[in-house]
Design an enzyme around this catalytic site. Sequence first.
Site, PDB file in Angstrom:
ATOM      1  CG  MET A 249      43.993  34.483  41.994  1.00 17.64           C
ATOM      2  SD  MET A 249      45.641  34.776  42.665  1.00 17.64           S
ATOM      3  CE  MET A 249      46.669  34.499  41.235  1.00 17.64           C
ATOM      4  CB  CYS A 250      41.137  40.433  41.695  1.00 18.71           C
ATOM      5  SG  CYS A 250      39.541  39.673  41.411  1.00 18.71           S
ATOM      6  N   GLY A 251      43.722  41.517  40.351  1.00 15.57           N
ATOM      7  CA  GLY A 251      44.832  42.449  40.491  1.00 15.57           C
ATOM      8  C   GLY A 251      44.295  43.865  40.500  1.00 15.57           C
TER       9      GLY A 251
ATOM     10  NE  ARG B 293      46.941  39.245  42.199  1.00 18.61           N
ATOM     11  CZ  ARG B 293      47.323  38.491  43.230  1.00 18.61           C
ATOM     12  NH1 ARG B 293      48.551  38.039  43.301  1.00 18.61           N
ATOM     13  NH2 ARG B 293      46.478  38.201  44.198  1.00 18.61           N
TER      14      ARG B 293
END
Lengths: 300, 227
Positions: free
Chosen positions: A1-3, A32
């Site tokens: 994920m991560c944003g 996220r």
Amino acid sequence: MCGIVGLYLKNPKLQPQLGAMFRPMLIEMTNRGPDSAGVAVYRNPVKANEVKFSLAHDDRAYKWRHVEAGLEEGLNCEASIEQVGSHCILVTNAKEEDVVTWLKANAPGVRVVGSGHTVEIFKETGLPEKVYDRFDLASASGTHIIGHTRMATESAVTTAGSHPFATGADLCLVHNGSLSNHNRLRENLKREGMEFQTENDTEVAAAYMTWKLRNGATLREALEGGLKDLDGFYTFLVGTADGFAVVRDPIACKHAVMAETDDWVAMATEWRAIAHLPGADDAKIWEPEPSTIYTWGGNA
Amino acid sequence: MHELDLKALGVTAINQNLYHVPKDTNDRQWSIRNPMGQHAIACGVDAPLMIDVMGHVGFYCGGMNKEAEITIHGHAGVGVAENMMSGVVWVKGNASESAGATANGGLLVIEGDASSRCGISMKGVDIVVGGSVGHMSAFMAQRGNLVVCGNAGEALGDSIYEARLYVKGRADNLGSDCIEKEMRSEHLEDLARLLERARLKHKPQAFRRYGSARKLYNFNVDHADAY
């Protein structure tokens, strides 16, 4: 994920609102990446003979005044420190490498988070909203800003493992994805003299860029090299002194969307982050292509 | 005409509203305001409604659609109309990756460009893209038609089964087992019908047709060493 999120202002009149415009963008990406968050804001450029450092220490009560006084005495220079949460912004007319050497010898526990003429980097573990407000970033005025919300997969949830990672003067990197060859690449880069603070894969990408740039590559050349040498899934957003760059791996399965109006250029993992910006409804919107380097404002 | 404000109601409430409309209703016009890029808007609709989404949407908009005509007045995020069964999803702007993924039926129109993996594993849907499509489009496509009025990116139709691909612009990098095929009269008729439904004025004769060489259907023992 991560944003990941980035905002570059084309209209200088909006600069006083940079931090306020960016706040909902970063917070929208909380699900996220709720582990940690970080922001690189480009503001208040220092004089040509000065350098600006973003420093951090895990102890919130750390006595930054000692560093300020110690530097002035030790390096016979001028230094001023302004504490911002667990970080501080140091402005000095000493040489950059001398400051780094002095800090290593005299200020154990102090980490250099970033350096340059305009960039200021703040990052910590915790919910993006809390991190953003801890550093009072909503009031930030500036030209451009990039941010990251992290859901850790490749290494521990620590402040040092949070993004952005500095990659050179006024340069920093945020990353959505995961690299699969970071261990070998880290060993190779260590042999080239690069130093590492974490086991994080993105730190390796940042060190790779730094190494390329030190050896005379332009930002574009460094990113092109990355497309060859970095194996894995990634969308990178690179903050530069006067803009930002976006690049995705050849498969491009880590989401990214870009938008542009007469007033701004924005990049995010998902559109809902950009949807908060004034004029977003009428923006030109597209998905950046794989293996293609996009730049705004900079001379990459 | 019913108006739903997504900002006030949230996605779940809006989708429940649309899902519980009686199938034989005469009250068919719905409009969704303030989509704000949220995901899964107007998913799982199961009635012949006319739904206008007034802005840009996030992922999976119109997914699993049955019978409804959904118009997105803006950009569509990842997986628009994924697994659509019937009806129409119409995107006024560009679309992100995996548009129409695994869709079984219906019509997906994208007026602008679609990104990578458009029509991945499509199973019977008709997709018409006014602009270009990105790499790996129609990957493992099984049935249906993909019409591209611009160019197709790398590896078009990789491992394709029986879908038909029509490209007007360049398609110079075909995926494994995807080949150019003869455009016969029945294909020109199909294509003319699809272009008309998508309100596009291109001449069917300007397109080229691509499809499966059917070489991957059965294991070829001569390739055993490759595994």
